[in-house]
Structures are given as structure tokens and as C-alpha cells.
Design a protein around this motif. Structure first.
Motif, PDB file in Angstrom:
ATOM      1  N   LEU A 157       0.825  -1.194   0.016  1.00 11.38           N
ATOM      2  CA  LEU A 157      -0.004  -0.096   0.055  1.00 11.38           C
ATOM      3  C   LEU A 157       0.757   1.239  -0.065  1.00 11.38           C
ATOM      4  N   ARG A 158       0.688   2.224  -1.041  1.00  8.16           N
ATOM      5  CA  ARG A 158       1.586   3.340  -1.175  1.00  8.16           C
ATOM      6  C   ARG A 158       0.901   4.583  -1.020  1.00  8.16           C
ATOM      7  N   PRO A 159       0.608   4.904   0.308  1.00  5.96           N
ATOM      8  CA  PRO A 159      -0.296   6.302   0.268  1.00  5.96           C
ATOM      9  C   PRO A 159       0.441   7.442  -0.088  1.00  5.96           C
ATOM     10  N   GLY A 160      -0.603   8.504  -0.364  1.00  7.37           N
ATOM     11  CA  GLY A 160      -0.073   9.852  -0.550  1.00  7.37           C
ATOM     12  C   GLY A 160       0.622  10.611   0.458  1.00  7.37           C
ATOM     13  N   ARG A 161       0.631  11.928   0.416  1.00  4.10           N
ATOM     14  CA  ARG A 161       0.823  12.747   1.461  1.00  4.10           C
ATOM     15  C   ARG A 161       0.029  12.467   2.722  1.00  4.10           C
ATOM     16  N   LEU A 162       0.536  12.252   3.802  1.00  4.70           N
ATOM     17  CA  LEU A 162      -0.195  11.786   5.020  1.00  4.70           C
ATOM     18  C   LEU A 162      -0.334  13.100   5.849  1.00  4.70           C
ATOM     19  N   THR A 163      -1.808  13.085   6.345  1.00  4.62           N
ATOM     20  CA  THR A 163      -1.948  14.165   7.201  1.00  4.62           C
ATOM     21  C   THR A 163      -2.770  13.684   8.520  1.00  4.62           C
ATOM     22  N   ALA A 174      -6.185   2.692  -6.060  1.00  6.78           N
ATOM     23  CA  ALA A 174      -6.100   1.858  -7.190  1.00  6.78           C
ATOM     24  C   ALA A 174      -4.367   1.819  -7.624  1.00  6.78           C
ATOM     25  N   ALA A 175      -4.100   0.948  -8.653  1.00 11.30           N
ATOM     26  CA  ALA A 175      -2.993   0.718  -9.081  1.00 11.30           C
ATOM     27  C   ALA A 175      -2.182   1.840  -9.237  1.00 11.30           C
ATOM     28  N   SER A 176      -2.721   2.889  -9.649  1.00 14.19           N
ATOM     29  CA  SER A 176      -2.148   4.328  -9.940  1.00 14.19           C
ATOM     30  C   SER A 176      -3.514   5.452  -9.447  1.00 14.19           C
ATOM     31  N   THR A 177      -3.119   6.424  -8.609  1.00 16.97           N
ATOM     32  CA  THR A 177      -4.242   7.381  -8.328  1.00 16.97           C
ATOM     33  C   THR A 177      -3.821   8.645  -8.725  1.00 16.97           C
ATOM     34  N   THR A 183      -5.421  11.076   5.190  1.00 19.91           N
ATOM     35  CA  THR A 183      -5.342  10.956   6.419  1.00 19.91           C
ATOM     36  C   THR A 183      -4.704   9.715   6.932  1.00 19.91           C
ATOM     37  N   ARG A 184      -4.255   9.931   8.104  1.00 19.51           N
ATOM     38  CA  ARG A 184      -3.628   8.499   8.739  1.00 19.51           C
ATOM     39  C   ARG A 184      -4.732   7.711   9.030  1.00 19.51           C
ATOM     40  N   ASP A 185      -5.929   8.434   9.560  1.00 22.06           N
ATOM     41  CA  ASP A 185      -7.166   7.393   9.758  1.00 22.06           C
ATOM     42  C   ASP A 185      -7.639   6.768   8.595  1.00 22.06           C
ATOM     43  N   ASP A 186      -7.735   7.450   7.512  1.00 22.97           N
ATOM     44  CA  ASP A 186      -8.065   6.643   6.346  1.00 22.97           C
ATOM     45  C   ASP A 186      -7.060   5.293   5.872  1.00 22.97           C
ATOM     46  N   VAL A 187      -5.920   5.669   5.932  1.00 21.15           N
ATOM     47  CA  VAL A 187      -4.684   4.825   5.702  1.00 21.15           C
ATOM     48  C   VAL A 187      -4.924   3.658   6.635  1.00 21.15           C
ATOM     49  N   ALA A 188      -5.164   3.673   8.076  1.00 20.14           N
ATOM     50  CA  ALA A 188      -5.420   2.722   8.981  1.00 20.14           C
ATOM     51  C   ALA A 188      -6.784   1.871   8.588  1.00 20.14           C
ATOM     52  N   ALA A 189      -7.725   2.677   8.122  1.00 19.70           N
ATOM     53  CA  ALA A 189      -8.889   2.138   7.738  1.00 19.70           C
ATOM     54  C   ALA A 189      -8.891   1.060   6.547  1.00 19.70           C
ATOM     55  N   ALA A 201      -4.195  -9.643  -2.262  1.00 23.80           N
ATOM     56  CA  ALA A 201      -2.737 -10.216  -2.365  1.00 23.80           C
ATOM     57  C   ALA A 201      -2.302 -10.341  -3.904  1.00 23.80           C
ATOM     58  N   GLY A 202      -1.103 -10.044  -3.855  1.00 25.70           N
ATOM     59  CA  GLY A 202      -0.423  -9.723  -5.227  1.00 25.70           C
ATOM     60  C   GLY A 202      -0.651  -8.281  -5.869  1.00 25.70           C
ATOM     61  N   LEU A 203      -1.211  -7.422  -5.016  1.00 34.12           N
ATOM     62  CA  LEU A 203      -1.541  -6.266  -5.757  1.00 34.12           C
ATOM     63  C   LEU A 203      -0.539  -4.977  -4.999  1.00 34.12           C
ATOM     64  N   THR A 204      -0.163  -4.163  -5.633  1.00 34.54           N
ATOM     65  CA  THR A 204       0.303  -2.791  -5.187  1.00 34.54           C
ATOM     66  C   THR A 204      -0.667  -1.664  -5.570  1.00 34.54           C
ATOM     67  N   LEU A 205      -0.819  -0.967  -4.507  1.00 36.49           N
ATOM     68  CA  LEU A 205      -1.972  -0.044  -4.637  1.00 36.49           C
ATOM     69  C   LEU A 205      -1.615   1.288  -4.029  1.00 36.49           C
ATOM     70  N   GLU A 206      -1.846   2.557  -4.848  1.00 34.89           N
ATOM     71  CA  GLU A 206      -1.857   3.674  -4.468  1.00 34.89           C
ATOM     72  C   GLU A 206      -3.119   4.268  -3.645  1.00 34.89           C
ATOM     73  N   LEU A 207      -2.695   5.064  -2.647  1.00 35.93           N
ATOM     74  CA  LEU A 207      -4.245   5.442  -1.826  1.00 35.93           C
ATOM     75  C   LEU A 207      -4.104   7.149  -1.669  1.00 35.93           C
ATOM     76  N   ILE A 208      -5.013   7.727  -1.907  1.00 39.28           N
ATOM     77  CA  ILE A 208      -5.273   9.279  -1.467  1.00 39.28           C
ATOM     78  C   ILE A 208      -6.684   9.356  -1.143  1.00 39.28           C
ATOM     79  N   GLY A 209      -6.930  10.567  -0.603  1.00 37.31           N
ATOM     80  CA  GLY A 209      -8.315  10.823  -0.348  1.00 37.31           C
ATOM     81  C   GLY A 209      -9.171  10.764  -1.746  1.00 37.31           C
ATOM     82  N   GLY A 210     -10.426  10.640  -1.413  1.00 38.43           N
ATOM     83  CA  GLY A 210     -11.204  10.464  -2.508  1.00 38.43           C
ATOM     84  C   GLY A 210     -12.795  10.418  -1.983  1.00 38.43           C
ATOM     85  N   ASN A 211     -13.540   9.802  -3.003  1.00 34.95           N
ATOM     86  CA  ASN A 211     -15.039   9.862  -2.479  1.00 34.95           C
ATOM     87  C   ASN A 211     -15.685   8.549  -2.404  1.00 34.95           C
TER      88      ASN A 211
END
Length: 223
Positions: A157-163, A174-177, A183-189, A201-211
Motif C-alpha cells: 500500500l502506497r499512501p500519498g501525503r499523510l495528514t 487503485a494501481a495508480s491514483t 489522512t492517517r485515519d483513512d490509511v489505517a481503515a 494479495a499480489g496487488l500494489t496499490l496507491e491511496l489518496i483521499g477520495g469519494n
């Protein structure tokens, strides 16, 4: 239905790790947090996790595997942190992740989730701060090592800038966002949802805030 698990988190005193421990403990999972210093134990206990003092920069694989014995999943959320130099980016962000993966394989713990960072698949752009460049290289090497292991059911899991703002419960996953804050809360969730979803399993995912609600976002990438 969520199946209760035992989960071991490396970097158990980190801000994401403590949030994840609270979530997992709150739903009934058994959680252990690996920490480097005994004085960090109180915060880990307050989050509902069992503190385990073990320095992943120096511990033998067999010792770490002992802490992982009987676990259903392992989460690597450790990092050298702000103020550390290039050398510790390598010994923590790369080498400690490899050690934790070795220990998971030795203990028979297949499910392995890594908290990584964006921008780690290629060489850092010219002009990047040398210490941050070392961090990106270390994370990239750790990801490549984990993804090469047939003995692990890994997710990176590759989060964006953490707040530290309150979580929204909605993300883009997604694979690319593209880049953005999360937020760190949302990363934990999202981490908790990934642990519940072996199909990731087997996925590399990017994560940012969204809807998109977290559970739906994870179900979508799993599908």
C-alpha cells in the motif's frame, strides 16, 4: 462476516500503526505491536495492542519469527522517521522490512501487508533531497523484495501525503491514483479492510483521499 485474527504490526508505535491497532482491537482482533524502545509500550497498550520490544535493525530472524508465531497476518508499518539520516533509511525502511518478511516466512505467516510510499518504483528525480532520495530507494527496494517472495500473500500500500486530520471514510484506491493527501485515519481503515480481503494479495496499490467508501474501494480493487 469478519473473522477475528491475530495481527502483528512492525513499527507499532507509529501514528498509522497505533490507529490500525485501535481499529483492529475495537472489532475484537488480537494485536501485537513491535516497538524498539520500552518507553513506547504505554501508547501501544493504550491502543489495545500487546507491546513487543524487539529492535528490527539488529534482532535475529529466529527471534522475530517467535514473535510472529501463531499470527494470521503481519503488517510492516515501520520507518526510520523524520530526522534520521540516509543510513537509517536503509537499515529500517529496507533491511528491517526484509527481516520481517524473512521472519513471517519462517513462522508460516503468509498474509503480509506493507505500508510503503509513492514514487518508489523508479530513480528519484534529479535534485531530490539526498536523504529523501535514500528513503525512496529504500522503500522501493523493500517493495521489490517483498513482491518477489512466493512464500507470502503480500499487498503493498502506497499512501500519498499523510495528514493528521480526522478520517473521512472515503478514499481513492487503485494501481495508480495520482498524487494527493490522505489522512492517517483513512490509511489505517484501508489497511484493516485489506487484511479482511485476501483477494488483494499480489496487488500494489496507491491511496489518496477520495469519494469512495473504504470497504467499497477495497472490494473494487479485489474484484
Amino acid at each position: 462476516m469478519v473473522v477475528l485474527m491475530r495481527i502483528v504490526i512492525a513499527g507499532g508505535h507509529g501514528r498509522i500503526a497505533l490507529r490500525l491497532a485501535r481499529l483492529l482491537h475495537g472489532r475484537g482482533d488480537e494485536v501485537a505491536g513491535i516497538i524498539r524502545r520500552p518507553e513506547q509500550a504505554g501508547d501501544v497498550s493504550a491502543a489495545g495492542a500487546e507491546p513487543v520490544v524487539c529492535d528490527l535493525e539488529s534482532a535475529p530472524v529466529a527471534d522475530v519469527a517467535g514473535h510472529l508465531a501463531g499470527a494470521d497476518a503481519a503488517v510492516f508499518a515501520a520507518g526510520a522517521g523524520p530526522g534520521s539520516g540516509a543510513a537509517r533509511k536503509d537499515t529500517v525502511d529496507r533491511a528491517a522490512c526484509a527481516l520481517f518478511a524473512d521472519a513471517a516466512e519462517a513462522a508460516g505467516v503468509r498474509r503480509f501487508v506493507v505500508v510503503s510510499a509513492m514514487g518508489t518504483d523508479g530513480e528519484p528525480p534529479e535534485g531530490t533531497d539526498p536523504v529523501f532520495a535514500a528513503y525512496l530507494r529504500a522503500k522501493g527496494a523493500a517493495d521489490a523484495d517483498v513482491r518477489s517472495r512466493a512464500g507470502l500473500d503480500w499487498t503493498v500500500l502506497r499512501p500519498g501525503r499523510l495528514t493528521d486530520e480526522p478520517g473521512t471514510g472515503t478514499v481513492a484506491l487503485a494501481a495508480s491514483t495520482g498524487r494527493g493527501p490522505v489522512t492517517r485515519d483513512d490509511v489505517a481503515a484501508v489497511l484493516a479492510a485489506l487484511l479482511d480481503t485476501p483477494e488483494t494479495a499480489g496487488l500494489t496499490l496507491e491511496l489518496i483521499g477520495g469519494n469512495v467508501p473504504v470497504d467499497k474501494a477495497v472490494a473494487t480493487v479485489a474484484g
